[in-house]
Design a protein around this motif. Sequence first.
Motif, PDB file in Angstrom:
ATOM      1  N   PHE A  78     -41.894-108.955  15.352  1.00 40.11           N
ATOM      2  CA  PHE A  78     -43.000-108.586  16.226  1.00 40.11           C
ATOM      3  C   PHE A  78     -42.944-107.088  16.485  1.00 40.11           C
ATOM      4  O   PHE A  78     -41.968-106.603  17.052  1.00 40.11           O
ATOM      5  CB  PHE A  78     -42.925-109.351  17.547  1.00 40.11           C
ATOM      6  CG  PHE A  78     -43.083-110.830  17.399  1.00 40.11           C
ATOM      7  CD1 PHE A  78     -44.338-111.399  17.346  1.00 40.11           C
ATOM      8  CD2 PHE A  78     -41.973-111.654  17.303  1.00 40.11           C
ATOM      9  CE1 PHE A  78     -44.481-112.765  17.215  1.00 40.11           C
ATOM     10  CE2 PHE A  78     -42.110-113.015  17.160  1.00 40.11           C
ATOM     11  CZ  PHE A  78     -43.371-113.578  17.124  1.00 40.11           C
ATOM     12  N   PRO A  79     -44.002-106.351  16.074  1.00 39.95           N
ATOM     13  CA  PRO A  79     -45.144-106.820  15.292  1.00 39.95           C
ATOM     14  C   PRO A  79     -44.781-106.996  13.819  1.00 39.95           C
ATOM     15  O   PRO A  79     -43.887-106.323  13.322  1.00 39.95           O
ATOM     16  CB  PRO A  79     -46.161-105.698  15.472  1.00 39.95           C
ATOM     17  CG  PRO A  79     -45.326-104.471  15.673  1.00 39.95           C
ATOM     18  CD  PRO A  79     -44.118-104.928  16.437  1.00 39.95           C
ATOM     19  N   CYS A  80     -45.502-107.884  13.147  1.00 38.82           N
ATOM     20  CA  CYS A  80     -45.295-108.071  11.709  1.00 38.82           C
ATOM     21  C   CYS A  80     -45.996-106.956  10.946  1.00 38.82           C
ATOM     22  O   CYS A  80     -46.721-106.143  11.518  1.00 38.82           O
ATOM     23  CB  CYS A  80     -45.817-109.445  11.274  1.00 38.82           C
ATOM     24  SG  CYS A  80     -47.616-109.613  11.399  1.00 38.82           S
ATOM     25  N   LYS A  81     -45.804-106.948   9.621  1.00 39.98           N
ATOM     26  CA  LYS A  81     -46.402-105.883   8.817  1.00 39.98           C
ATOM     27  C   LYS A  81     -47.922-105.941   8.844  1.00 39.98           C
ATOM     28  O   LYS A  81     -48.596-104.907   8.727  1.00 39.98           O
ATOM     29  CB  LYS A  81     -45.882-105.958   7.382  1.00 39.98           C
ATOM     30  CG  LYS A  81     -46.268-107.233   6.628  1.00 39.98           C
ATOM     31  CD  LYS A  81     -45.710-107.234   5.219  1.00 39.98           C
ATOM     32  CE  LYS A  81     -46.097-108.501   4.446  1.00 39.98           C
ATOM     33  NZ  LYS A  81     -45.539-108.490   3.076  1.00 39.98           N
ATOM     34  N   HIS A  82     -48.500-107.136   9.006  1.00 38.07           N
ATOM     35  CA  HIS A  82     -49.958-107.248   9.045  1.00 38.07           C
ATOM     36  C   HIS A  82     -50.528-106.626  10.319  1.00 38.07           C
ATOM     37  O   HIS A  82     -51.559-105.941  10.282  1.00 38.07           O
ATOM     38  CB  HIS A  82     -50.369-108.719   8.929  1.00 38.07           C
ATOM     39  CG  HIS A  82     -49.787-109.403   7.745  1.00 38.07           C
ATOM     40  ND1 HIS A  82     -48.702-110.248   7.838  1.00 38.07           N
ATOM     41  CD2 HIS A  82     -50.104-109.341   6.423  1.00 38.07           C
ATOM     42  CE1 HIS A  82     -48.390-110.695   6.633  1.00 38.07           C
ATOM     43  NE2 HIS A  82     -49.215-110.158   5.755  1.00 38.07           N
ATOM     44  N   ALA A  83     -49.851-106.851  11.454  1.00 41.39           N
ATOM     45  CA  ALA A  83     -50.295-106.229  12.697  1.00 41.39           C
ATOM     46  C   ALA A  83     -50.173-104.713  12.624  1.00 41.39           C
ATOM     47  O   ALA A  83     -51.068-103.981  13.071  1.00 41.39           O
ATOM     48  CB  ALA A  83     -49.490-106.779  13.873  1.00 41.39           C
ATOM     49  N   LEU A  84     -49.087-104.233  12.033  1.00 41.04           N
ATOM     50  CA  LEU A  84     -48.936-102.785  11.867  1.00 41.04           C
ATOM     51  C   LEU A  84     -50.015-102.224  10.954  1.00 41.04           C
ATOM     52  O   LEU A  84     -50.594-101.167  11.234  1.00 41.04           O
ATOM     53  CB  LEU A  84     -47.545-102.473  11.301  1.00 41.04           C
ATOM     54  CG  LEU A  84     -46.359-102.721  12.234  1.00 41.04           C
ATOM     55  CD1 LEU A  84     -45.055-102.597  11.466  1.00 41.04           C
ATOM     56  CD2 LEU A  84     -46.380-101.748  13.407  1.00 41.04           C
ATOM     57  N   GLY A  85     -50.293-102.934   9.841  1.00 45.51           N
ATOM     58  CA  GLY A  85     -51.330-102.464   8.928  1.00 45.51           C
ATOM     59  C   GLY A  85     -52.695-102.427   9.581  1.00 45.51           C
ATOM     60  O   GLY A  85     -53.481-101.475   9.375  1.00 45.51           O
ATOM     61  N   LEU A  86     -53.027-103.437  10.386  1.00 49.33           N
ATOM     62  CA  LEU A  86     -54.315-103.455  11.080  1.00 49.33           C
ATOM     63  C   LEU A  86     -54.424-102.295  12.055  1.00 49.33           C
ATOM     64  O   LEU A  86     -55.465-101.622  12.143  1.00 49.33           O
ATOM     65  CB  LEU A  86     -54.472-104.790  11.816  1.00 49.33           C
ATOM     66  CG  LEU A  86     -55.751-104.968  12.641  1.00 49.33           C
ATOM     67  CD1 LEU A  86     -56.985-104.913  11.745  1.00 49.33           C
ATOM     68  CD2 LEU A  86     -55.712-106.278  13.417  1.00 49.33           C
ATOM     69  N   LEU A  87     -53.347-102.018  12.786  1.00 48.90           N
ATOM     70  CA  LEU A  87     -53.367-100.894  13.719  1.00 48.90           C
ATOM     71  C   LEU A  87     -53.477 -99.555  12.984  1.00 48.90           C
ATOM     72  O   LEU A  87     -54.151 -98.636  13.459  1.00 48.90           O
ATOM     73  CB  LEU A  87     -52.107-100.920  14.583  1.00 48.90           C
ATOM     74  CG  LEU A  87     -52.056-102.013  15.667  1.00 48.90           C
ATOM     75  CD1 LEU A  87     -50.687-102.032  16.333  1.00 48.90           C
ATOM     76  CD2 LEU A  87     -53.145-101.792  16.707  1.00 48.90           C
ATOM     77  N   LEU A  88     -52.821 -99.434  11.839  1.00 51.56           N
ATOM     78  CA  LEU A  88     -52.937 -98.194  11.058  1.00 51.56           C
ATOM     79  C   LEU A  88     -54.353 -98.016  10.534  1.00 51.56           C
ATOM     80  O   LEU A  88     -54.881 -96.890  10.504  1.00 51.56           O
ATOM     81  CB  LEU A  88     -51.928 -98.210   9.907  1.00 51.56           C
ATOM     82  CG  LEU A  88     -50.462 -98.012  10.293  1.00 51.56           C
ATOM     83  CD1 LEU A  88     -49.553 -98.266   9.102  1.00 51.56           C
ATOM     84  CD2 LEU A  88     -50.232 -96.611  10.842  1.00 51.56           C
ATOM     85  N   LEU A  89     -54.972 -99.111  10.112  1.00 50.03           N
ATOM     86  CA  LEU A  89     -56.369 -99.043   9.663  1.00 50.03           C
ATOM     87  C   LEU A  89     -57.273 -98.599  10.805  1.00 50.03           C
ATOM     88  O   LEU A  89     -58.148 -97.738  10.634  1.00 50.03           O
ATOM     89  CB  LEU A  89     -56.805-100.409   9.126  1.00 50.03           C
ATOM     90  CG  LEU A  89     -58.258-100.525   8.665  1.00 50.03           C
ATOM     91  CD1 LEU A  89     -58.508 -99.628   7.456  1.00 50.03           C
ATOM     92  CD2 LEU A  89     -58.585-101.975   8.337  1.00 50.03           C
TER      93      LEU A  89
END
Length: 472
Positions: A78-89
């Motif tokens: 937490f956070p997973c890589k998908h949450a990090l990627g969404l925030l970076l986007l």
Amino acid sequence: MTEQGVRWTAEQVLALAPDDASRKAGAKLGAAGPWSQTGGSASGAVWGLCKGSGSKPYRTVVDLSGPAYKCSCPSRKFPCKHALGLLLLWSAEGLDAPAGAPDWAGEWLAERAAKAARPAADGSGRAGPADADGARKRAERRAARIGAGVTELEQRLADLVRGGLAGQERAGYAAWEETAARMVDAQAPGLAARVRELGTIPSCGAAWPARMLEEAALLHLLDRAWLGVSGLPEPLAATVRSRLGLQPRTEGEAVRDHWIVLAQYDTASPDGRLTTRRIWLRGLASGRPALVLDFGPPGRPPGLALPVGLVLEAEARFRPGSAGLRADLGERFAPAEPCRTAPTGVSTGAALEAYGAALREDPWLESWPVVLGPVVPIPGGQQRQQGRQEGAQGEGQGAQQGQTAWQLADAEGMSALPVPLTGAGSRPGTGLWQLAALSGGGPLTVFGECGHRGFTPLTAWHPDSSEPMVLG
């Protein structure tokens, strides 16, 4: 700027990553390619579907006010890589205009909103005489167990001083771990933690005897304070109870403010069983510092993560004792946003005065949070230390290379604070050179911890920017 508030920087997003692997994996998902049906809400949430290796995309939603995360992937990070990627986007490109969340995101957000609105159990139903009497008896039994543990620890410390410190390097850590376990049995976890720290000192460098004696003296002071706690002023008595690991007897002061996140870092316990995350805050209106702690078991980082440089409007409830530093975050009233200005600093002399004042309230306080500025970092240099070397052929002269301590000097004035290079409170060499590179010989604003070993820098700001640099 978006309807989800001022967008965070990529550095602030990546600071949330639980480890380097998640940071690298999240960065690969920070482009629009794998994402679909992205969006956000005016209340401060973003969501999207991320294409993975399976037939169904992963459903990812982030509540920016926490931040908090929900993803359908099997990761336990937490956070997973998908949450990090969404925030970076979101950080780089923003997301679609605010709209209604899809069902899978809306349900989770609604559950969080309902939980936040649910009134806390405040114990308004007063405990009856039987409950109060039972609580009193339990407190008395625990106090008796702690007293017995303190008496045993005092004997252990007396044996240490009587026998001398010379043999501690060979004695090893096992005996101290056994003593710590007995403090746990005595229901004094704070004493157990300090005993474990004491046992690790002989393996911490050439100056360990002096440091071990210092820590043993502070532990003895805490023991004596507990044995006489009934005669102490209540603020100091609350500090003693807190240092032993007891819960506070009364509610602390609640302060609503806009809190800037000054620093966040993790430390591991000597036995590796616990990770402690320290988050330093300062109220923009009150100027009050606050230390928020969170904990994680082995292999999992603590759940609370607040990127450095963000400002959140929230209520902080301060715990009694410990110089009024320790706080728990309560209700948050708006999504966090980046701070547009660097914090205001004080001189090195004022930093020492603040630490001295705090020591009067908590003699066991290792350090005090201070924003210095403007100050100039002065790198340490090499010095040659002459040492006596004895051999079978007689005596001779030898030379060893040593390094003088770095300093943070007032931009105007003659005073400076040393930066410890080794031992507790030291910073990695990379962090110090980051500080020098950002400075370029000029003044900076620096946040860190001011203690009896010097000043530990954690975050720095260039005078021409409000963007923080996390050191280390």
